[in-house]
Design an enzyme around this catalytic site. Structure first.
Site, PDB file in Angstrom:
ATOM      1  N   GLN A  75       0.833  -1.204   0.000  1.00 33.18           N
ATOM      2  CA  GLN A  75       0.000   0.000   0.000  1.00 33.18           C
ATOM      3  C   GLN A  75       0.872   1.261   0.000  1.00 33.18           C
ATOM      4  O   GLN A  75       0.622   2.220   0.729  1.00 33.18           O
ATOM      5  CB  GLN A  75      -0.942  -0.007   1.197  1.00 33.18           C
ATOM      6  CG  GLN A  75      -2.161  -0.897   1.024  1.00 33.18           C
ATOM      7  CD  GLN A  75      -3.128  -0.370  -0.026  1.00 33.18           C
ATOM      8  OE1 GLN A  75      -3.194   0.825  -0.292  1.00 33.18           O
ATOM      9  NE2 GLN A  75      -3.891  -1.267  -0.622  1.00 33.18           N
ATOM     10  N   SER A  76       1.881   1.283  -0.850  1.00 37.84           N
ATOM     11  CA  SER A  76       2.828   2.396  -0.884  1.00 37.84           C
ATOM     12  C   SER A  76       2.203   3.667  -1.446  1.00 37.84           C
ATOM     13  O   SER A  76       1.759   3.707  -2.599  1.00 37.84           O
ATOM     14  CB  SER A  76       4.034   2.008  -1.743  1.00 37.84           C
ATOM     15  OG  SER A  76       4.849   3.121  -2.017  1.00 37.84           O
ATOM     16  N   ASN A  77       2.195   4.740  -0.640  1.00 33.39           N
ATOM     17  CA  ASN A  77       1.769   6.046  -1.136  1.00 33.39           C
ATOM     18  C   ASN A  77       2.751   6.579  -2.171  1.00 33.39           C
ATOM     19  O   ASN A  77       2.360   7.244  -3.127  1.00 33.39           O
ATOM     20  CB  ASN A  77       1.674   7.044   0.029  1.00 33.39           C
ATOM     21  CG  ASN A  77       0.664   6.637   1.067  1.00 33.39           C
ATOM     22  OD1 ASN A  77      -0.478   6.336   0.754  1.00 33.39           O
ATOM     23  ND2 ASN A  77       1.079   6.620   2.327  1.00 33.39           N
ATOM     24  N   ALA A  79       4.585   4.818  -4.314  1.00 32.98           N
ATOM     25  CA  ALA A  79       4.382   4.149  -5.606  1.00 32.98           C
ATOM     26  C   ALA A  79       3.213   4.784  -6.355  1.00 32.98           C
ATOM     27  O   ALA A  79       3.296   5.042  -7.563  1.00 32.98           O
ATOM     28  CB  ALA A  79       4.141   2.659  -5.396  1.00 32.98           C
TER      29      ALA A  79
END
Length: 343
Positions: A75-77, A79
């Protein structure tokens, strides 16, 4: 600071708002709380990575890149914002997503940031937990190079000396806002993870001779390791600006008491902080970064760490889109709301 000599592409809605939080301040019994709304940077729902990407993507363009590669947790912001920046600038984007959290909740793997990664056209590659993901990104970059592409590899969180310039610049922005509002802040509190945001802020504050304190609430690493990571990056950023001896260990302060059971794993205090911000100020936090940062701020206020007459600013690093990957953490139930019967 000579920031103008570094290439920059405008991606964010800047300056972001600097707002008071009177209802939350009252609920907690002081001090006077404000918030720097870097959740409002505008790129794919916003977040702190946008400031970093203004410098990183400009450097990619200057190097003639046609694809950017980066990495992060599922859930990388970062990325998500990188995928959006690449789409806006006509580049391809490939993201490596590490299964760092390892949850049984399937929404985590398909909703929130992951959905937006794909919506922005990024290709996604999943990895198990525990690898050196920055090294993996470099390997993938070389694979693309062998295919005739021109890759530009961005480390996790956009956290290198180039990316950190975005938060050196943020200090200038906030100083002007504070001047316009006739404000002086005693302390800034923020979530700190990959270190780039805190490092850039620390350098900016030191260069401007500010007496405002800076406290990073760690979301992953123990205190000593987090402070060492931030210091190393702050020193590299200062050196990039021609000030190699600027930053010292005493300039970096982190608190790791609010990590909980691990990175990306919601905590009761973090969930309470999310609800307090939502219900008192209409502001959305996330369970991974800003929620834990706010949990630290709230707990320190309750413990009397800050005096009632102080003025504290919380840096909102964004990430609320991840809430849709963490819906099961909130015990609200899934009852269907039936429409009223019409007579």
């Amino acid at each position: 600071m000579q920031l103008a000599r570094f290439p920059r592409v405008r991606l964010g809605h800047l300056p972001t708002p600097l707002e008071p939080m009177p209802r939350l301040s009252k609920a907690l019994g002081g001090p006077e709380l404000w918030i720097k709304r870097d959740d409002c940077t505008g790129l794919a729902t916003g977040g702190n990575k946008t400031r970093k990407l203004e410098f990183l993507m400009a450097e990619a363009q200057a190097q003639g890149a046609d694809i950017v590669i980066t990495q992060g947790a599922t859930q990388s912001n970062h990325a998500r914002q990188t995928a959006a920046a690449a789409a806006r600038l006509g580049m391809d984007c490939h993201v490596l997503l590490e299964d760092r959290v390892q949850t049984e909740d399937r929404e985590y793997y398909y909703n929130g940031n992951v959905l937006l990664d794909r919506l922005h056209g990024a290709t996604v590659q999943a990895y198990p937990a525990g690898l050196d993901m920055n090294a993996q990104a470099v390997v993938v970059g070389e694979q693309f190079r062998k295919q005739g592409r021109k890759p530009y590899v961005i480390p996790g969180g956009g956290s290198n000396a180039t990316g950190a310039l975005g938060y050196v610049l943020c200090v200038q922005e906030m100083a002007q806002q504070a001047l316009d509002k006739h404000l002086a802040f005693d302390q800034m509190v923020m979530a700190t993870g990959s270190a780039g945001t805190q490092a850039g802020l620390a350098v900016g504050l030191k260069l401007s001779n500010s007496d405002m304190g800076l406290l990073g609430i760690s979301v992953r690493m123990p205190k000593a390791q987090q402070e060492a990571n931030v210091l190393r990056l702050a020193q590299a950023t200062a050196a990039k600006l021609g000030q190699p001896d600027l930053m010292q260990a005493e300039d970096i302060v982190a608190n790791s008491d609010y990590v909980g059971s691990g990175y990306g794993k919601p905590t009761p205090d973090g969930l309470e902080a999310i609800e307090l911000f939502a219900r008192h100020e209409g502001i959305l936090l996330d369970p991974v970064y800003s929620g834990k940062g706010a949990a630290g701020l709230i707990d320190l206020i309750r413990k009397g760490h800050f005096s009632r007459d102080q003025r504290i600013v919380f840096l909102h690093t964004g990430g609320a889109i991840a809430l849709f990957g963490y819906s099961s953490a909130f015990a609200y139930g899934r009852d269907v709301i039936a429409p009223a019967t019409v007579a």
